[in-house]
Design an enzyme around this catalytic site. Structure first.
Site, short mmCIF file in Angstrom:
data_model
loop_
_atom_site.label_atom_id
_atom_site.label_comp_id
_atom_site.label_asym_id
_atom_site.label_seq_id
_atom_site.Cartn_x
_atom_site.Cartn_y
_atom_site.Cartn_z
N GLU A 69 79.15 31.54 64.76
CA GLU A 69 80.30 30.96 64.04
C GLU A 69 80.31 31.39 62.58
O GLU A 69 80.64 30.60 61.68
CB GLU A 69 80.27 29.42 64.11
N HIS A 99 77.46 28.99 59.19
CA HIS A 99 78.51 28.56 58.26
C HIS A 99 77.87 28.53 56.87
O HIS A 99 77.23 27.54 56.49
CB HIS A 99 79.03 27.17 58.64
N ASN A 106 73.10 25.59 70.46
CA ASN A 106 73.79 26.14 69.28
C ASN A 106 73.72 25.11 68.15
O ASN A 106 73.85 23.91 68.38
CB ASN A 106 75.26 26.38 69.70
#
Ligand code: G3I
Length: 338
Positions: free
Chosen positions: A261, A232, A196
């Protein structure tokens, strides 16, 4: 698995439309929840304390999402701040909530340079290797069979595509990545194992390095099942170039891909124009995932502007989530789920 659940829900909605009353179908006043409009898992990072203390937070989470990712509760620095003294309270609470509400869990995260307990940094190479192995076995073992996917290795690259000089890289060398995946497979063979990272959503030096690594790991038979793209984003930096093509090239390596995320921060104060750009970014993230068959999950890093890591880290930025501080759906939400 999500596909089966999705089909059951679709039938339930059809039955409801036909006039039959079903107790757990979306209330008539609400739109169809996000989790019911897609075959992908739709998740959010969650914090155990908000889950325990805020009924409205819990209610929106339960209604809209079918995956949860503990925001901090499974990190090494939280579960084993002192060597051999474990605190599973937050992690247990989230896993219990997920089981009670029928949600999947993404475990986050096992091997990461940040939120590491100080004692790990002080170990010499041989001890560190044993400690990483033990940490993976202990944490994955505790939740064996209850975690759909694990972020095994997190954020191992610098933005220029070189390897981050973490304590793992410095003391264990390149092999720590393959070792971690092998230990993870042994600890819970049913969990999907992911690497990740952030700033890897578009085509760039960092995603190229990640791509080369995943290709090599697959070739060597290392048990890696997926690649997580954190996403992000920030409206002032533009949308990542080549996003969909990038997801597709990873999927072509024979791994799942996931948005793990997502959030889109804006320069404060927010206004309608900035929220519209944000909505456009979220929609592109969502659509790109849905255009790639092996994109199996769309998870956001929190769902409400009431609780977000962004203002703590970027004080002039914020409002990065799909719901506002009062849990009202923002334009980004309605753009994805009109
Ligand atoms: O819980 C303590 C509290 O007891 C203490 O009083 C307070 C004082 O600073 O700190 C609290 O811990 C904070 C923790 O969040 C819980 O709120 C830590 O200081 C703070 O560093 C920590 O930040 C987290 C950050 O990771 C750490 O790097 C953010 O919540 C979390 O959203 C963020 O998540 C990361 C992902 O794991 C990996 N990808 C990037 C993402 C955003 O940075």
């Amino acid at each position: 698995m999500k596909n089966t659940i999705f089909r059951i829900r679709a039938v339930a909605v059809l039955v409801a439309v036909a006039g039959v009353t079903l107790s757990n179908v979306t209330p008539a006043s609400a739109a169809v929840p996000l989790k019911n409009i897609t075959h992908r898992y739709v998740g959010s990072a969650v914090a155990a304390n908000h889950l325990a203390n805020e009924a409205d937070y819990r209610s929106v989470l339960t209604r809209e999402f079918d995956n949860v990712t503990p925001e901090n509760e499974m990190k090494w620095g939280v579960v084993e701040a002192t060597r051999s003294h474990y605190d599973w309270s937050g992690a247990d609470a989230i896993v219990d909530y997920a089981r009670r509400t029928g949600k999947s869990v993404r475990g986050h995260t096992l091997v990461w340079h940040s939120q590491l307990p100080g004692w790990v940094n002080d170990l010499e190479a041989g001890e560190l290797r044993s400690a990483v192995k033990q940490h993976i076995a202990t944490e994955m073992g505790r939740y064996k069979g209850k975690i759909r996917a694990w972020d095994v290795v997190n954020e191992m690259f610098n933005d220029d595509g070189t390897r981050r000089s973490s304590v793992f890289q410095q003391k264990l060398g390149d092999r720590y990545v393959a070792d971690a995946f092998r230990w993870a497979r042994a600890a819970d063979p049913s969990a999907k194992l992911y690497i990740n990272d952030y700033n890897t959503e578009g085509l760039n030096a960092k995603s190229d390095a990640l791509y080369d690594l995943v290709r090599k790991l697959k070739k060597q038979g290392v048990p890696i099942d997926g690649v997580g793209f954190q996403a992000h984003l920030a409206t002032q930096y533009g949308f990542p170039a080549g996003y969909q093509a990038n997801l597709a090239r990873f999927a072509a390596l024979g791994v799942d891909v996931a948005i793990t995320e997502a959030d889109v921060r804006i320069l404060m104060p927010a206004d309608a124009a900035k929220l519209a750009v944000q909505a456009n970014y979220f929609k592109q993230l969502w659509d790109g995932c849905h255009a790639v068959a092996r994109c199996v999950e769309f998870t956001t890093w929190g769902f409400t502007d009431r609780h977000s890591w962004v203002p703590d880290t970027f004080p002039s930025e914020g409002a990065a989530c799909l719901f506002d501080t009062n849990l009202r759906a923002k334009p980004a939400y309605t753009r994805i789920n009109p």
